[in-house]
Design a protein around this motif. Structure first.
Motif, mmCIF file in Angstrom:
data_model
loop_
_atom_site.group_PDB
_atom_site.id
_atom_site.type_symbol
_atom_site.label_atom_id
_atom_site.label_comp_id
_atom_site.label_asym_id
_atom_site.label_seq_id
_atom_site.Cartn_x
_atom_site.Cartn_y
_atom_site.Cartn_z
ATOM 1 N N LEU A 9 7.739 -20.400 -100.107
ATOM 2 C CA LEU A 9 7.985 -21.543 -100.975
ATOM 3 C C LEU A 9 7.226 -21.369 -102.282
ATOM 4 N N GLY A 10 7.770 -21.903 -103.349
ATOM 5 C CA GLY A 10 7.109 -21.841 -104.648
ATOM 6 C C GLY A 10 6.981 -23.237 -105.221
ATOM 7 N N GLY A 11 6.673 -23.311 -106.492
ATOM 8 C CA GLY A 11 6.632 -24.586 -107.199
ATOM 9 C C GLY A 11 5.688 -25.590 -106.566
ATOM 10 N N ALA A 12 6.174 -26.813 -106.399
ATOM 11 C CA ALA A 12 5.370 -27.911 -105.855
ATOM 12 C C ALA A 12 4.914 -27.612 -104.434
ATOM 13 N N ALA A 13 5.746 -26.901 -103.665
ATOM 14 C CA ALA A 13 5.366 -26.556 -102.292
ATOM 15 C C ALA A 13 4.180 -25.591 -102.286
ATOM 16 N N ASN A 14 4.089 -24.741 -103.282
ATOM 17 C CA ASN A 14 2.940 -23.840 -103.398
ATOM 18 C C ASN A 14 1.673 -24.640 -103.695
ATOM 19 N N VAL A 15 1.788 -25.643 -104.555
ATOM 20 C CA VAL A 15 0.648 -26.522 -104.838
ATOM 21 C C VAL A 15 0.221 -27.231 -103.547
ATOM 22 N N ALA A 16 1.197 -27.733 -102.782
ATOM 23 C CA ALA A 16 0.895 -28.407 -101.510
ATOM 24 C C ALA A 16 0.224 -27.452 -100.526
ATOM 25 N N ALA A 17 0.702 -26.220 -100.457
ATOM 26 C CA ALA A 17 0.091 -25.229 -99.560
ATOM 27 C C ALA A 17 -1.360 -24.963 -99.956
ATOM 28 N N ASN A 18 -1.632 -24.926 -101.254
ATOM 29 C CA ASN A 18 -3.009 -24.737 -101.718
ATOM 30 C C ASN A 18 -3.881 -25.938 -101.346
ATOM 31 N N LEU A 19 -3.332 -27.145 -101.473
ATOM 32 C CA LEU A 19 -4.073 -28.347 -101.070
ATOM 33 C C LEU A 19 -4.345 -28.324 -99.563
ATOM 34 N N GLU A 20 -3.352 -27.899 -98.802
ATOM 35 C CA GLU A 20 -3.511 -27.772 -97.340
ATOM 36 C C GLU A 20 -4.651 -26.807 -97.018
ATOM 37 N N ALA A 21 -4.664 -25.656 -97.689
ATOM 38 C CA ALA A 21 -5.703 -24.647 -97.449
ATOM 39 C C ALA A 21 -7.099 -25.175 -97.791
ATOM 40 N N LEU A 22 -7.164 -26.092 -98.752
ATOM 41 C CA LEU A 22 -8.448 -26.685 -99.134
ATOM 42 C C LEU A 22 -8.855 -27.841 -98.221
ATOM 43 N N GLY A 23 -7.974 -28.218 -97.300
ATOM 44 C CA GLY A 23 -8.267 -29.317 -96.392
ATOM 45 C C GLY A 23 -8.062 -30.693 -97.007
ATOM 46 N N ALA A 24 -7.324 -30.757 -98.103
ATOM 47 C CA ALA A 24 -7.100 -32.035 -98.791
ATOM 48 C C ALA A 24 -6.118 -32.905 -98.012
ATOM 49 N N ASP A 25 -6.266 -34.198 -98.162
ATOM 50 C CA ASP A 25 -5.320 -35.159 -97.609
ATOM 51 C C ASP A 25 -4.252 -35.362 -98.681
ATOM 52 N N TYR A 26 -3.041 -34.952 -98.434
ATOM 53 C CA TYR A 26 -1.991 -34.977 -99.444
ATOM 54 C C TYR A 26 -0.663 -35.318 -98.790
ATOM 55 N N ASN A 27 0.317 -35.548 -99.614
ATOM 56 C CA ASN A 27 1.700 -35.706 -99.185
ATOM 57 C C ASN A 27 2.555 -35.210 -100.329
ATOM 58 N N ILE A 28 3.640 -34.551 -100.018
ATOM 59 C CA ILE A 28 4.527 -34.016 -101.047
ATOM 60 C C ILE A 28 5.899 -34.676 -100.904
ATOM 61 N N ILE A 29 6.462 -35.033 -102.025
ATOM 62 C CA ILE A 29 7.853 -35.472 -102.049
ATOM 63 C C ILE A 29 8.631 -34.319 -102.662
ATOM 64 N N SER A 30 9.512 -33.738 -101.889
ATOM 65 C CA SER A 30 10.271 -32.595 -102.369
ATOM 66 C C SER A 30 11.757 -32.921 -102.368
ATOM 67 N N VAL A 31 12.467 -32.310 -103.289
ATOM 68 C CA VAL A 31 13.917 -32.476 -103.369
ATOM 69 C C VAL A 31 14.541 -31.112 -103.133
ATOM 70 N N VAL A 32 15.451 -31.065 -102.168
ATOM 71 C CA VAL A 32 16.107 -29.823 -101.791
ATOM 72 C C VAL A 32 17.594 -29.963 -102.078
ATOM 73 N N GLY A 33 18.154 -28.980 -102.745
ATOM 74 C CA GLY A 33 19.589 -28.973 -103.016
ATOM 75 C C GLY A 33 20.361 -28.495 -101.799
ATOM 76 N N TYR A 34 21.659 -28.543 -101.886
ATOM 77 C CA TYR A 34 22.523 -28.062 -100.805
ATOM 78 C C TYR A 34 23.154 -26.743 -101.230
ATOM 79 N N ASP A 35 22.717 -25.663 -100.595
ATOM 80 C CA ASP A 35 23.316 -24.351 -100.814
ATOM 81 C C ASP A 35 22.921 -23.453 -99.645
ATOM 82 N N LYS A 36 23.113 -22.169 -99.764
ATOM 83 C CA LYS A 36 22.857 -21.267 -98.635
ATOM 84 C C LYS A 36 21.375 -21.150 -98.273
ATOM 85 N N TYR A 37 20.472 -21.657 -99.106
ATOM 86 C CA TYR A 37 19.037 -21.576 -98.832
ATOM 87 C C TYR A 37 18.446 -22.871 -98.268
ATOM 88 N N THR A 38 19.244 -23.912 -98.166
ATOM 89 C CA THR A 38 18.751 -25.230 -97.757
ATOM 90 C C THR A 38 18.007 -25.192 -96.431
#
Length: 181
Positions: A9-38
């Motif tokens: 994952l990249g973008g905002a999900a990468n930021v969330a993964a970094n927060l997760e690794a730091l042990g931060a309490d976070y929540n991400i709102i992500s928008v996923v399109g509909y295509d072959k990668y969904t």
């Protein structure tokens, strides 16, 4: 030539993964399109604390890299400046507003890579709501026009966007974190 294929994952999900690794309490709102990668993206997002929203208008951004001992080249599949429908935009705002109004958040990180989901008025609306609620806004953007983030506390543009949007060099500004890409 071996072909090892994997997805990250990249973008905002990468930021969330970094927060997760730091042990931060976070929540991400992500928008996923509909295509072959969904399905691949939704599966990877399951590892993060997120609320996934869907868009029938947006295409997922995919970056394919050919790597030997270093990256040789990258192919980007995305549609710059896609825009979601008014109905979808209203749904996204309702989700964001509900989260902000909950009183659970002291910070909001806006990860805006100028792909069209977060348009100028939408960003202004988010920043105004956060300012009204005394929620600190941190911005990670690739936008050239950054005045829509008025009232935010910290911006982390990539150096090229920073220089284009401000006309300044690094020596002109000391309260901004700039990445090289």
């Amino acid at each position: 030539l071996s072909k090892d294929e994997y997805y990250l994952l990249g973008g905002a999900a990468n930021v969330a993964a970094n927060l997760e690794a730091l042990g931060a309490d976070y929540n991400i709102i992500s928008v996923v399109g509909y295509d072959k990668y969904t399905d691949i993206i939704k599966s990877a997002l399951c590892n993060l604390r997120n609320n996934t929203l869907h868009s029938s208008y947006l295409k997922n951004t995919v970056k394919t890299r050919l790597i030997s001992t270093q990256q040789l080249f990258r192919i980007d599949e995305d549609n710059q400046h896609q825009f979601c429908s008014t109905e979808e935009s209203d749904t996204y705002w309702e989700e964001i507003e509900t989260r902000l109004d909950s009183g659970e958040y002291a910070y909001l990180i806006i990860c805006d890579y100028n792909k069209g989901l977060l348009n100028y008025p939408f960003i202004q609306m988010i920043c105004k709501r956060c300012n009204d609620l005394k929620i600190k806004v941190l911005v990670d953007t690739k936008r050239k026009e950054v005045d829509c983030f008025a009232g935010s506390g910290l911006a982390t543009p990539i150096f090229v966007e920073y220089r284009i949007s401000t006309g300044f060099t690094l020596s002109n500004f000391k309260k901004i974190l700039i990445t090289q890409g």
